[in-house]
Design an enzyme around this catalytic site. Sequence first.
Site, PDB file in Angstrom:
ATOM      1  N   ASP A   1      37.807   4.559-127.167  1.00  0.00           N
ATOM      2  CA  ASP A   1      37.729   6.004-126.927  1.00  0.00           C
ATOM      3  C   ASP A   1      39.109   6.633-126.744  1.00  0.00           C
ATOM      4  O   ASP A   1      39.314   7.457-125.844  1.00  0.00           O
ATOM      5  CB  ASP A   1      36.817   6.332-125.730  1.00  0.00           C
ATOM      6  CG  ASP A   1      35.342   6.168-126.049  1.00  0.00           C
ATOM      7  OD1 ASP A   1      35.010   5.851-127.216  1.00  0.00           O
ATOM      8  OD2 ASP A   1      34.507   6.355-125.141  1.00  0.00           O
TER       9      ASP A   1
ATOM     10  N   ASN B   1      32.768   3.778-128.418  1.00  0.00           N
ATOM     11  CA  ASN B   1      31.583   4.410-129.013  1.00  0.00           C
ATOM     12  C   ASN B   1      31.894   5.808-129.523  1.00  0.00           C
ATOM     13  O   ASN B   1      31.244   6.286-130.441  1.00  0.00           O
ATOM     14  CB  ASN B   1      30.429   4.453-128.004  1.00  0.00           C
ATOM     15  CG  ASN B   1      30.807   5.088-126.692  1.00  0.00           C
ATOM     16  OD1 ASN B   1      31.861   4.784-126.131  1.00  0.00           O
ATOM     17  ND2 ASN B   1      29.980   5.970-126.196  1.00  0.00           N
ATOM     18  N   HIS B   2      32.899   6.467-128.942  1.00  0.00           N
ATOM     19  CA  HIS B   2      33.228   7.824-129.393  1.00  0.00           C
ATOM     20  C   HIS B   2      34.033   7.828-130.681  1.00  0.00           C
ATOM     21  O   HIS B   2      33.930   8.767-131.455  1.00  0.00           O
ATOM     22  CB  HIS B   2      33.993   8.584-128.304  1.00  0.00           C
ATOM     23  CG  HIS B   2      33.096   9.189-127.290  1.00  0.00           C
ATOM     24  ND1 HIS B   2      32.703  10.503-127.335  1.00  0.00           N
ATOM     25  CD2 HIS B   2      32.475   8.640-126.227  1.00  0.00           C
ATOM     26  CE1 HIS B   2      31.889  10.747-126.330  1.00  0.00           C
ATOM     27  NE2 HIS B   2      31.737   9.639-125.638  1.00  0.00           N
TER      28      HIS B   2
ATOM     29  N   HIS C   1      34.613  -2.632-125.098  1.00  0.00           N
ATOM     30  CA  HIS C   1      34.244  -1.266-124.717  1.00  0.00           C
ATOM     31  C   HIS C   1      32.734  -1.250-124.493  1.00  0.00           C
ATOM     32  O   HIS C   1      31.962  -0.869-125.362  1.00  0.00           O
ATOM     33  CB  HIS C   1      34.649  -0.285-125.822  1.00  0.00           C
ATOM     34  CG  HIS C   1      34.531   1.157-125.407  1.00  0.00           C
ATOM     35  ND1 HIS C   1      35.569   1.846-124.817  1.00  0.00           N
ATOM     36  CD2 HIS C   1      33.505   2.035-125.466  1.00  0.00           C
ATOM     37  CE1 HIS C   1      35.177   3.082-124.554  1.00  0.00           C
ATOM     38  NE2 HIS C   1      33.924   3.220-124.933  1.00  0.00           N
TER      39      HIS C   1
ATOM     40  N   HIS D   1      33.645   5.441-117.045  1.00  0.00           N
ATOM     41  CA  HIS D   1      34.746   6.384-116.812  1.00  0.00           C
ATOM     42  C   HIS D   1      35.284   6.379-115.391  1.00  0.00           C
ATOM     43  O   HIS D   1      36.092   7.221-115.028  1.00  0.00           O
ATOM     44  CB  HIS D   1      34.318   7.789-117.221  1.00  0.00           C
ATOM     45  CG  HIS D   1      34.337   7.985-118.712  1.00  0.00           C
ATOM     46  ND1 HIS D   1      34.184   9.202-119.324  1.00  0.00           N
ATOM     47  CD2 HIS D   1      34.515   7.080-119.719  1.00  0.00           C
ATOM     48  CE1 HIS D   1      34.259   9.053-120.639  1.00  0.00           C
ATOM     49  NE2 HIS D   1      34.441   7.771-120.905  1.00  0.00           N
TER      50      HIS D   1
HETATM   51 MN   LIG Z   1      34.475   6.977-123.068  1.00  0.00          MN
END
Ligand SMILES: [Mn+2]
Length: 440
Positions: free
Chosen positions: A49, A84-85, A173, A209
């Site tokens: 990310d 994932n982003h 991740h 996060h």
């Molecule tokens: Mn993230």
Amino acid sequence: MKFAHIADAHLGREQFQQPFRYRDYLNAFRQAIEKSIDERVDFILLAGDLFHVSKPSPKAIRDAVEILSLVKKKNIPVFAIEGNHDKTIRETSIYDLLEHLGLIYTVGIKKTPRESEFQKSVKKGNLYLVYGVFGDIEIYGLRHNNRWQLIKNGRSILKSIFRGGSNSVLMLHQAIDYLAEGTPYKDAFDLKLSEIPEGFRYYALGHIHMKKELRKEESGLSGDIIYPGSLERTEIREASHKITYDRRISVKKLEENIKGFYVVEDFEPRFVEIETRPFYNVLIKGNSKIELRNKISDIREHVEKDSIVLITLEGVVKGGVHVSEFYDLLKDWDLSYYNFNNRVSSEVVGIDPTKTVDELLNEILSDFERDLFLQLANDPRKFSEELDNFIDWLMGVYKHPKSSREARIIEEENKERQKEDKPKVKGPKAKTIDAWLGMR
Ligand SMILES: [Mn+2]
């Protein structure tokens, strides 16, 4: 040996549709990179990310290139995995562009091998496991995958791909259940602790996060599992301060929401804080507009200038409130952004005990709402047959009479029915709410 472990920069994000938030996210990443240079790290890990979207804007790409060039000039290699982003379903992603520019080295499963000063490959079937190399340190990793891709027939794919060694690091991740406790990922974890490959000296994670550490003494694993958390505050749960004002004002600095990254020296992690804009999560309770207004004014001395303030209003106010009634209060506080979340309800209706449920519902609900309620109050065991009735009824509700003449005929027919003393049929079934609730 010393390295930096950074995750979840989410470059390109304009939180609250505010251009200053784009700059905040960029500034946080710049700080992390500059502090890593100041710390004289040997290499940097980016655990996914880096960008907020898989197709970043040209501006976000340019800004990322500029910051990553700072470390390239210092000859500090950057090893990265997609989150994932920023992953794509295709082989290529924006990371390939950065890799072609010599700014990062991606690690993971690839169709073609990569060999360079800082990368090596091992053949695995038709594919290659590409890993990073710095001196005698090996850096393994895999881009984000969903749980169903990682666990096949109850077995961890990761365990069959990766085997740790005394000088190796694993970058992932993913959300690990044990560490996802108390975070928004707690019900959507990707991996159980037991599914993590063993033998690595350090597990560089991204995705959650919030800053989280699971030391090896506690887990029994060969290395610490570390989440640095996102570099900036991505949602209200990550606020820097919580202010609550019911009877009196309480202001709390949320130490667990500190932002930054890790510097890891000889596999010993140390958190390095970066400066981020104050972000206040405010809850104000009151039972009149005046009370809410006064209380909002009272918190002014507790919030810093140039900060973000999100206020939730709670209470019971006759007629309810609209958030626009409060905007004027904060306009000269020199805040960067503020907004309201309205949880005020209008006055609670007193229940007359002499009335039947049917009568009470008739007061509260419109005819349509009341009928809909009755239609939906069916026995689930008769679902399919009742569904046909329900659809017929719904179609009837939405079928407008073709002409005023037709409307007149329907009206006449209803009048006729009333004369005949038949009940006026609203839906296919004339069941009363009292009967349904068994309150007769
Ligand atoms: Mn993230």
